[in-house]
Design an enzyme around this catalytic site. Sequence first.
Site, PDB file in Angstrom:
ATOM      1  CG  ASN A   1      -1.841   1.138   1.322  1.00  0.00           C
ATOM      2  OD1 ASN A   1      -1.795   2.039   0.478  1.00  0.00           O
ATOM      3  ND2 ASN A   1      -2.690   1.141   2.333  1.00  0.00           N
TER       4      ASN A   1
ATOM      5  NE  ARG B   1      -6.370   1.211   0.068  1.00  0.00           N
ATOM      6  CZ  ARG B   1      -6.475   2.324   0.778  1.00  0.00           C
ATOM      7  NH1 ARG B   1      -5.447   2.787   1.456  1.00  0.00           N
ATOM      8  NH2 ARG B   1      -7.617   2.963   0.841  1.00  0.00           N
TER       9      ARG B   1
ATOM     10  CG  HIS C   1     -13.715   2.950   2.819  1.00  0.00           C
ATOM     11  ND1 HIS C   1     -14.507   3.837   3.505  1.00  0.00           N
ATOM     12  CD2 HIS C   1     -12.444   3.231   3.175  1.00  0.00           C
ATOM     13  CE1 HIS C   1     -13.747   4.651   4.226  1.00  0.00           C
ATOM     14  NE2 HIS C   1     -12.483   4.299   4.044  1.00  0.00           N
TER      15      HIS C   1
ATOM     16  CG  HIS D   1     -14.901   1.130   6.310  1.00  0.00           C
ATOM     17  ND1 HIS D   1     -14.045   0.069   6.131  1.00  0.00           N
ATOM     18  CD2 HIS D   1     -14.111   2.172   6.679  1.00  0.00           C
ATOM     19  CE1 HIS D   1     -12.805   0.446   6.378  1.00  0.00           C
ATOM     20  NE2 HIS D   1     -12.823   1.737   6.705  1.00  0.00           N
ATOM     21  CG  LEU D   2     -19.011   3.484  10.985  1.00  0.00           C
ATOM     22  CD1 LEU D   2     -19.933   3.559  12.201  1.00  0.00           C
ATOM     23  CD2 LEU D   2     -19.432   4.508   9.929  1.00  0.00           C
TER      24      LEU D   2
ATOM     25  NE  ARG E   1     -11.195  12.231   4.367  1.00  0.00           N
ATOM     26  CZ  ARG E   1     -11.102  10.944   4.057  1.00  0.00           C
ATOM     27  NH1 ARG E   1     -12.135  10.313   3.525  1.00  0.00           N
ATOM     28  NH2 ARG E   1      -9.996  10.289   4.266  1.00  0.00           N
TER      29      ARG E   1
ATOM     30  CG  ASP F   1      -8.864   8.355  18.766  1.00  0.00           C
ATOM     31  OD1 ASP F   1      -9.747   7.723  19.379  1.00  0.00           O
ATOM     32  OD2 ASP F   1      -7.837   7.816  18.322  1.00  0.00           O
ATOM     33  CG  MET F   2     -15.594   7.002  18.675  1.00  0.00           C
ATOM     34  SD  MET F   2     -16.789   8.370  18.612  1.00  0.00           S
ATOM     35  CE  MET F   2     -17.199   8.449  16.883  1.00  0.00           C
TER      36      MET F   2
ATOM     37  CB  VAL G   1     -15.629   4.465  14.719  1.00  0.00           C
ATOM     38  CG1 VAL G   1     -16.888   4.893  15.448  1.00  0.00           C
ATOM     39  CG2 VAL G   1     -14.561   5.554  14.793  1.00  0.00           C
TER      40      VAL G   1
ATOM     41  CD  GLU H   1      -9.438  -1.433   3.998  1.00  0.00           C
ATOM     42  OE1 GLU H   1      -9.542  -0.724   2.993  1.00  0.00           O
ATOM     43  OE2 GLU H   1      -9.265  -0.975   5.132  1.00  0.00           O
TER      44      GLU H   1
HETATM   45  P1  AMP Z   1      -9.360   3.019  11.228  1.00  0.00           P
HETATM   46  O1  AMP Z   1      -9.363   4.106  10.200  1.00  0.00           O
HETATM   47  O2  AMP Z   1     -10.251   1.876  10.905  1.00  0.00           O
HETATM   48  O3  AMP Z   1      -7.978   2.610  11.646  1.00  0.00           O
HETATM   49  O4  AMP Z   1     -10.027   3.671  12.545  1.00  0.00           O
HETATM   50  C1  AMP Z   1      -9.342   4.625  13.295  1.00  0.00           C
HETATM   51  C2  AMP Z   1     -10.297   5.292  14.268  1.00  0.00           C
HETATM   52  O5  AMP Z   1     -10.990   4.298  15.026  1.00  0.00           O
HETATM   53  C3  AMP Z   1      -9.600   6.145  15.317  1.00  0.00           C
HETATM   54  O6  AMP Z   1      -9.396   7.454  14.847  1.00  0.00           O
HETATM   55  C4  AMP Z   1     -10.591   6.118  16.465  1.00  0.00           C
HETATM   56  O7  AMP Z   1     -11.524   7.170  16.293  1.00  0.00           O
HETATM   57  C5  AMP Z   1     -11.323   4.807  16.306  1.00  0.00           C
HETATM   58  N1  AMP Z   1     -10.958   3.805  17.320  1.00  0.00           N
HETATM   59  C6  AMP Z   1      -9.902   2.970  17.335  1.00  0.00           C
HETATM   60  N2  AMP Z   1      -9.902   2.194  18.430  1.00  0.00           N
HETATM   61  C7  AMP Z   1     -11.002   2.532  19.132  1.00  0.00           C
HETATM   62  C8  AMP Z   1     -11.590   2.120  20.371  1.00  0.00           C
HETATM   63  N3  AMP Z   1     -11.030   1.156  21.111  1.00  0.00           N
HETATM   64  N4  AMP Z   1     -12.725   2.715  20.778  1.00  0.00           N
HETATM   65  C9  AMP Z   1     -13.305   3.683  20.037  1.00  0.00           C
HETATM   66  N5  AMP Z   1     -12.802   4.125  18.868  1.00  0.00           N
HETATM   67  C10 AMP Z   1     -11.677   3.576  18.416  1.00  0.00           C
END
Ligand code: AMP
Length: 408
Positions: free
Chosen positions: A8, A100, A189, A217-218, A250, A291-292, A340, A394
Amino acid sequence: MSVVLVVNSGSSSFKYQLIDVETERRLASGLVERIGEPQGRTVHKVPQYGDDGAEATSAAEHDTIRRIDDHADGFQAMLDAFAQHGPSLEEQPPVAVGHRVVHGGARFFAATLVNDLVEINIDDLSVLAPLHNPGAVQGIRAARAAFREIPHVAVFDTAFHQTMPSEAYTYALDRDTAEQYRIRRYGFHGTSHKYVSEAAAGFLGRPVDELRQIVFHLGNGASVTAIDRGRSIDTSMGFTPLEGLVMGTRSGDIDPAIVLHLQRRAGLGVSQIDDLLNKKSGLVGLAGANDMRDLLARSERGEAAARLALDVYTHRLRSYAGAYLAQLGGADVISFTAGVGENTPLVRRGALDRLGFAGVEIDDERNESAKRGEITRISTDGSAVTVLVVPTDEEVEIARQTLDVATT
Ligand code: AMP
């Protein structure tokens, strides 16, 4: 043999994984970054497996700093890491390399064997994905030089969505202008949406071509897709990955006239607006955290901005859930995936909690206790729609498609 190297590549870094497609085991993974800088860095990880075949959480990690001139030099650094820390590429030689590629435009509707013409076509599509496709082309060129004897396959984020009907991918814009500038919904995605919809069907023991599915896909980027019997029929990301859901940085959907207003009234230029919508909006724009986990903690402490951000986020999810239930004429399965989606019960509940009328019933305890890394049913036994948490992968999907194309 079924070992595939998945790459990637961006313009100043690339990630790689060596995957045995048969066992779906990761034999190694790594990152080469700061290409072109004096302090280039290679991080090479070799996962350990327990007797039960499960991947141990900690992998042996090897960090090397040296100047990395360009992508070709980056691949040499990766080969050095394999030679030094294993596994041996002589003993487990990759039979193909899977790349990718973010944008395949309307030209690529499936994973494609790379030749010079395909490489030129991917480069041409840089007009549509200026931040992504040029880096992919640099990675493909260098990898083809480093691995001359084996096939290279491009796997596109957009390809899965090429099945969308014209009424879903056409924007109501002046036709000539849209055609001239290739403006339409492409969707992204796709590799994840395909993998998750197939994993969900496998978990339920049902053929994918019998199921109407919605996949959320969050991650930091986020999109949702309506999948009718294995075919994407609508998706929330559009001409670019900016459209649709609220994301980490975004905005997702906004009234396009806001852009004009910002130009006319705030005097913002194109790159300022680009920066605002792609990097300073979404959750970070609303509450100062993308970040969630941070957002949830702040919301629990009672911060109004964090609460509003979560509400805006889930409000948008509900809107799309309703829209895609309507486009599919009801759903059999709804899945949540990525950072998320896999880890945030509150978001999953918020997305679906008003859909009882459509046969969606969440079991709160199952939702709260969904285990990391496993497919989990979070709907009640009586729910007409099955709701699942499905970890995405992925790289494994890219490795599978690569092997498929390379061996047929
Ligand atoms: P990804 O793009 O799939 O790697 O997702 C990254 C995002 O997932 C991060 O910016 C967080 O907002 C969220 N995330 C990752 N781990 C957790 C967790 N344990 N609890 C809640 N949100 C998470």
